[in-house]
Design an enzyme around this catalytic site. Structure first.
Site, PDB file in Angstrom:
ATOM      1  N   SER A 124       0.836  -1.205   0.000  1.00  0.00           N
ATOM      2  CA  SER A 124       0.000   0.000   0.000  1.00  0.00           C
ATOM      3  C   SER A 124       0.867   1.251   0.000  1.00  0.00           C
ATOM      4  CB  SER A 124      -0.864  -0.011   1.269  1.00  0.00           C
ATOM      5  OG  SER A 124      -1.481   1.234   1.458  1.00  0.00           O
ATOM      6  N   TYR A 148      -1.612  -0.376  11.081  1.00  0.00           N
ATOM      7  CA  TYR A 148      -1.905  -1.001   9.779  1.00  0.00           C
ATOM      8  C   TYR A 148      -0.720  -0.813   8.826  1.00  0.00           C
ATOM      9  CZ  TYR A 148      -3.570  -1.282   4.970  1.00  0.00           C
ATOM     10  OH  TYR A 148      -3.677  -1.572   3.630  1.00  0.00           O
ATOM     11  N   LYS A 152       2.097  -3.521   6.857  1.00  0.00           N
ATOM     12  CA  LYS A 152       2.448  -3.595   5.424  1.00  0.00           C
ATOM     13  C   LYS A 152       3.953  -3.502   5.244  1.00  0.00           C
ATOM     14  CE  LYS A 152      -1.441  -4.314   3.648  1.00  0.00           C
ATOM     15  NZ  LYS A 152      -1.762  -5.509   2.899  1.00  0.00           N
TER      16      LYS A 152
HETATM   17  P1  NAD Z   1     -10.874  -6.627   1.666  1.00  0.00           P
HETATM   18  O1  NAD Z   1     -11.021  -6.544   3.133  1.00  0.00           O
HETATM   19  O2  NAD Z   1     -12.068  -6.402   0.824  1.00  0.00           O
HETATM   20  O3  NAD Z   1     -10.235  -8.043   1.252  1.00  0.00           O
HETATM   21  C1  NAD Z   1      -9.347  -8.747   2.091  1.00  0.00           C
HETATM   22  C2  NAD Z   1      -9.861 -10.184   2.186  1.00  0.00           C
HETATM   23  O4  NAD Z   1      -8.987 -10.919   3.030  1.00  0.00           O
HETATM   24  C3  NAD Z   1     -11.260 -10.281   2.800  1.00  0.00           C
HETATM   25  O5  NAD Z   1     -12.070 -11.083   1.974  1.00  0.00           O
HETATM   26  C4  NAD Z   1     -11.026 -10.928   4.162  1.00  0.00           C
HETATM   27  O6  NAD Z   1     -12.118 -11.718   4.567  1.00  0.00           O
HETATM   28  C5  NAD Z   1      -9.770 -11.736   3.888  1.00  0.00           C
HETATM   29  N1  NAD Z   1      -8.961 -12.022   5.070  1.00  0.00           N
HETATM   30  C6  NAD Z   1      -8.519 -11.142   6.017  1.00  0.00           C
HETATM   31  N2  NAD Z   1      -7.825 -11.797   6.962  1.00  0.00           N
HETATM   32  C7  NAD Z   1      -7.811 -13.100   6.603  1.00  0.00           C
HETATM   33  C8  NAD Z   1      -7.263 -14.274   7.188  1.00  0.00           C
HETATM   34  N3  NAD Z   1      -6.600 -14.242   8.354  1.00  0.00           N
HETATM   35  N4  NAD Z   1      -7.437 -15.458   6.551  1.00  0.00           N
HETATM   36  C9  NAD Z   1      -8.117 -15.507   5.387  1.00  0.00           C
HETATM   37  N5  NAD Z   1      -8.665 -14.441   4.795  1.00  0.00           N
HETATM   38  C10 NAD Z   1      -8.521 -13.246   5.408  1.00  0.00           C
HETATM   39  O7  NAD Z   1      -9.703  -5.621   1.254  1.00  0.00           O
HETATM   40  P2  NAD Z   1      -9.264  -5.114  -0.185  1.00  0.00           P
HETATM   41  O8  NAD Z   1      -9.658  -3.711  -0.314  1.00  0.00           O
HETATM   42  O9  NAD Z   1      -9.673  -6.095  -1.217  1.00  0.00           O
HETATM   43  O10 NAD Z   1      -7.695  -5.132   0.009  1.00  0.00           O
HETATM   44  C11 NAD Z   1      -6.913  -6.250  -0.389  1.00  0.00           C
HETATM   45  C12 NAD Z   1      -5.492  -6.014   0.070  1.00  0.00           C
HETATM   46  O11 NAD Z   1      -5.011  -4.793  -0.482  1.00  0.00           O
HETATM   47  C13 NAD Z   1      -5.312  -5.877   1.580  1.00  0.00           C
HETATM   48  O12 NAD Z   1      -4.107  -6.514   1.929  1.00  0.00           O
HETATM   49  C14 NAD Z   1      -5.202  -4.389   1.802  1.00  0.00           C
HETATM   50  O13 NAD Z   1      -4.435  -4.085   2.947  1.00  0.00           O
HETATM   51  C15 NAD Z   1      -4.492  -3.959   0.538  1.00  0.00           C
HETATM   52  N6  NAD Z   1      -4.769  -2.557   0.180  1.00  0.00           N
HETATM   53  C16 NAD Z   1      -6.063  -2.146   0.032  1.00  0.00           C
HETATM   54  C17 NAD Z   1      -6.332  -0.824  -0.288  1.00  0.00           C
HETATM   55  C18 NAD Z   1      -7.747  -0.321  -0.408  1.00  0.00           C
HETATM   56  O14 NAD Z   1      -7.967   0.880  -0.292  1.00  0.00           O
HETATM   57  N7  NAD Z   1      -8.745  -1.172  -0.654  1.00  0.00           N
HETATM   58  C19 NAD Z   1      -5.261   0.051  -0.491  1.00  0.00           C
HETATM   59  C20 NAD Z   1      -3.968  -0.388  -0.357  1.00  0.00           C
HETATM   60  C21 NAD Z   1      -3.729  -1.725  -0.028  1.00  0.00           C
HETATM   61  C1  UD1 Z   2      -6.597   5.611   3.543  1.00  0.00           C
HETATM   62  C2  UD1 Z   2      -5.719   5.075   4.642  1.00  0.00           C
HETATM   63  C3  UD1 Z   2      -4.450   4.492   4.034  1.00  0.00           C
HETATM   64  C4  UD1 Z   2      -4.771   3.479   2.951  1.00  0.00           C
HETATM   65  C5  UD1 Z   2      -5.668   4.145   1.910  1.00  0.00           C
HETATM   66  C6  UD1 Z   2      -6.095   3.211   0.820  1.00  0.00           C
HETATM   67  C7  UD1 Z   2      -6.251   6.526   6.561  1.00  0.00           C
HETATM   68  C8  UD1 Z   2      -5.749   7.601   7.481  1.00  0.00           C
HETATM   69  N1  UD1 Z   2      -5.416   6.145   5.569  1.00  0.00           N
HETATM   70  O1  UD1 Z   2      -5.899   6.634   2.929  1.00  0.00           O
HETATM   71  O2  UD1 Z   2      -3.661   3.886   5.030  1.00  0.00           O
HETATM   72  O3  UD1 Z   2      -3.582   3.025   2.339  1.00  0.00           O
HETATM   73  O4  UD1 Z   2      -6.847   4.625   2.569  1.00  0.00           O
HETATM   74  O5  UD1 Z   2      -6.970   2.282   1.361  1.00  0.00           O
HETATM   75  O6  UD1 Z   2      -7.334   6.004   6.718  1.00  0.00           O
HETATM   76  N2  UD1 Z   2     -12.217  11.770   3.015  1.00  0.00           N
HETATM   77  C9  UD1 Z   2     -13.249  12.619   3.354  1.00  0.00           C
HETATM   78  N3  UD1 Z   2     -14.378  12.093   3.902  1.00  0.00           N
HETATM   79  C10 UD1 Z   2     -14.544  10.751   4.117  1.00  0.00           C
HETATM   80  C11 UD1 Z   2     -13.484   9.872   3.760  1.00  0.00           C
HETATM   81  C12 UD1 Z   2     -12.335  10.420   3.227  1.00  0.00           C
HETATM   82  O7  UD1 Z   2     -13.127  13.829   3.180  1.00  0.00           O
HETATM   83  O8  UD1 Z   2     -15.596  10.337   4.641  1.00  0.00           O
HETATM   84  C13 UD1 Z   2     -11.012  12.323   2.393  1.00  0.00           C
HETATM   85  C14 UD1 Z   2      -9.728  12.080   3.159  1.00  0.00           C
HETATM   86  O9  UD1 Z   2      -9.502  13.105   4.092  1.00  0.00           O
HETATM   87  C15 UD1 Z   2      -8.697  12.046   2.024  1.00  0.00           C
HETATM   88  C16 UD1 Z   2      -9.477  11.455   0.848  1.00  0.00           C
HETATM   89  O10 UD1 Z   2     -10.845  11.672   1.149  1.00  0.00           O
HETATM   90  O11 UD1 Z   2      -8.300  13.342   1.690  1.00  0.00           O
HETATM   91  C17 UD1 Z   2      -9.242   9.972   0.640  1.00  0.00           C
HETATM   92  O12 UD1 Z   2      -9.478   9.302   1.879  1.00  0.00           O
HETATM   93  P1  UD1 Z   2      -9.476   7.708   1.989  1.00  0.00           P
HETATM   94  O13 UD1 Z   2     -10.357   7.132   0.951  1.00  0.00           O
HETATM   95  O14 UD1 Z   2      -9.740   7.356   3.402  1.00  0.00           O
HETATM   96  O15 UD1 Z   2      -7.975   7.304   1.580  1.00  0.00           O
HETATM   97  P2  UD1 Z   2      -6.565   7.817   2.180  1.00  0.00           P
HETATM   98  O16 UD1 Z   2      -6.747   8.888   3.179  1.00  0.00           O
HETATM   99  O17 UD1 Z   2      -5.689   8.096   1.016  1.00  0.00           O
END
Ligand code: NAD
Ligand code: UD1
Length: 338
Positions: A124, A148, A152
């Site tokens: 991430s 968190y 990572k």
């Molecule tokens: P998500 O929560 O929708 O998907 C994660 C999945 O992993 C879920 O289905 C959950 O049930 C499963 N899981 C969690 N712990 C587990 C365990 N111990 N055993 C088996 N399954 C387990 O999240 P996502 O948005 O699809 O994100 C996927 C990955 O990408 C995550 O590692 C997250 O940290 C990373 N990531 C997500 C974002 C984002 O904004 N969505 C951004 C950066 C990185």
């Molecule tokens: C968040 C996580 C980050 C993660 C990323 C992608 C936090 C502090 N950081 O980052 O660790 O890698 O998501 O999953 O949670 N915002 C609003 N109102 C809302 C929600 C968000 O104004 O209800 C704004 C935030 O202030 C920011 C932008 O929208 O400026 C994006 O927010 P968000 O979607 O939570 O992502 P990140 O802050 O980039």
């Protein structure tokens, strides 16, 4: 390849499943549904026209993970499984260390025991914390600001050490910026439990009438309109990068860490406007205080992913809003119970 998707029932994993099946891979989903719904599996079957091979598995259960690897053969693993809420990680850091780091150790152990030596890992942009400058390159200073993010960073480091110890083990760390959007069918999409933490799912729930208005966290950031700027990346572009990363490890037999973003930042209010246009409805909002831990502006330099994987984002913010809205309006309460 025969590929295991750990956490494949989640938001990004489900979209990656579709792309990998379309590319001809045999894909097995493993998940404990701690943050997803079994309802996604039927939807994946509808999209791909094939039953979805599924294994219930909790990565925290080392014996179960070892046993599962002992019974199966995989050419590669894509590891999405993690808890991902920043706020929750500050309240329950040990749960995050146990699930994310402990679960990853069990997974790596199972892979090593059975000779699976290709890994694609969901990292991430959170590993950059508050970057000194934008766009952010992969060699920027790494600094984490919450548990968190620490998980990572630690997971990237653990995987790096394993790669050093075994020249035949290869991993690609994908540092996602801000995933948004949904599959064009509207059958799968982001379905957060409880109050969404992230911006796009919150806007979606306002648009569909589940929440009254969006709180915009801060109108006094040093940005073009005072609201936070981020690099939103379409989840289907992100999904495609996993297939490209698997091709890379198979072809190049090297390790890699790359950013996945568009290279362009947009503000909260720009995203609200784009969504309102796509959905043809108002998104009521009010500007409130900044969210603790937030930063003004983060966007990627994605050029390394282009050079190494041949990947670049193709879909823009209009497509993200259109597809997120299609998913949300067709599924106002998210996935049906399975
Ligand atoms: P998500 O929560 O929708 O998907 C994660 C999945 O992993 C879920 O289905 C959950 O049930 C499963 N899981 C969690 N712990 C587990 C365990 N111990 N055993 C088996 N399954 C387990 O999240 P996502 O948005 O699809 O994100 C996927 C990955 O990408 C995550 O590692 C997250 O940290 C990373 N990531 C997500 C974002 C984002 O904004 N969505 C951004 C950066 C990185
Ligand atoms: C968040 C996580 C980050 C993660 C990323 C992608 C936090 C502090 N950081 O980052 O660790 O890698 O998501 O999953 O949670 N915002 C609003 N109102 C809302 C929600 C968000 O104004 O209800 C704004 C935030 O202030 C920011 C932008 O929208 O400026 C994006 O927010 P968000 O979607 O939570 O992502 P990140 O802050 O980039």
């Amino acid at each position: 390849m025969r590929i295991l998707l750990c956490g494949g029932a989640g938001y990004i994993g489900a979209h990656a499943y579709v792309v990998l099946v379309e590319r001809g891979h045999e894909v097995i989903v493993a998940d404990n549904f701690s943050n997803s719904s079994p309802g996604v599996l039927g939807r994946l079957q509808q999209i791909t026209g094939q039953p979805v091979p599924f294994q219930p598995l909790d990565l925290r259960d080392r014996e179960a993970v070892s046993g599962f690897f002992g019974r199966q053969h995989f050419d590669a693993v894509v590891h999405f499984a993690a808890l991902k809420s920043v706020g929750e990680s500050c309240e329950r850091p040990l749960d995050y260390f146990h699930n994310n780091i402990g679960g990853t150790l069990n997974l790596l152990h199972g892979m090593q025991q059975t000779g699976v030596r290709r890994l694609v890992f969901s990292s991430s942009a959170t590993v950059y914390g508050d970057p000194a400058s934008v766009p952010v390159r992969e060699d920027a200073r790494l600094q984490v600001t919450n548990p968190y993010g620490r998980t990572k960073l630690v997971m990237e480091e653990l995987i790096g050490d394993l790669c050093l110890s075994d020249p035949d083990f290869h991993a690609v760390n994908l540092r996602y910026f801000n995933p948004a959007g949904a599959h064009a069918s509207g059958l799968i999409g982001e379905d957060p439990g409880g109050v969404p933490n992230n911006l796009m799912p919150y806007i979606c729930q306002v648009a569909v009438g589940r929440r009254e208005r969006l709180s915009v966290f801060g109108g006094d950031w040093p940005t073009l309109d005072g609201t936070g700027v981020r690099d939103y990346i379409h989840v289907m572009d992100l999904a495609r990068a996993h297939a490209d990363a698997l091709d890379f490890v198979a072809r190049e037999r090297r390790n890699l860490t790359v950013n996945l973003g568009t290279g362009h930042g947009i503000s909260v209010l720009q995203l609200v406007k784009a969504f309102a246009d796509a959905a043809a409805r108002d998104i009521p909002y009010q500007v409130v205080a900044r969210r603790p831990g937030d930063v003004a502006e983060v966007y990627a330099d994605p050029s390394l992913a282009h050079r190494m994987l041949g990947w670049r984002a193709e879909l823009g913010v209009e497509a993200m809003c259109r597809d997120a809205w299609r998913w949300q309006s067709l599924n106002p309460q998210g996935y049906p119970a399975a």
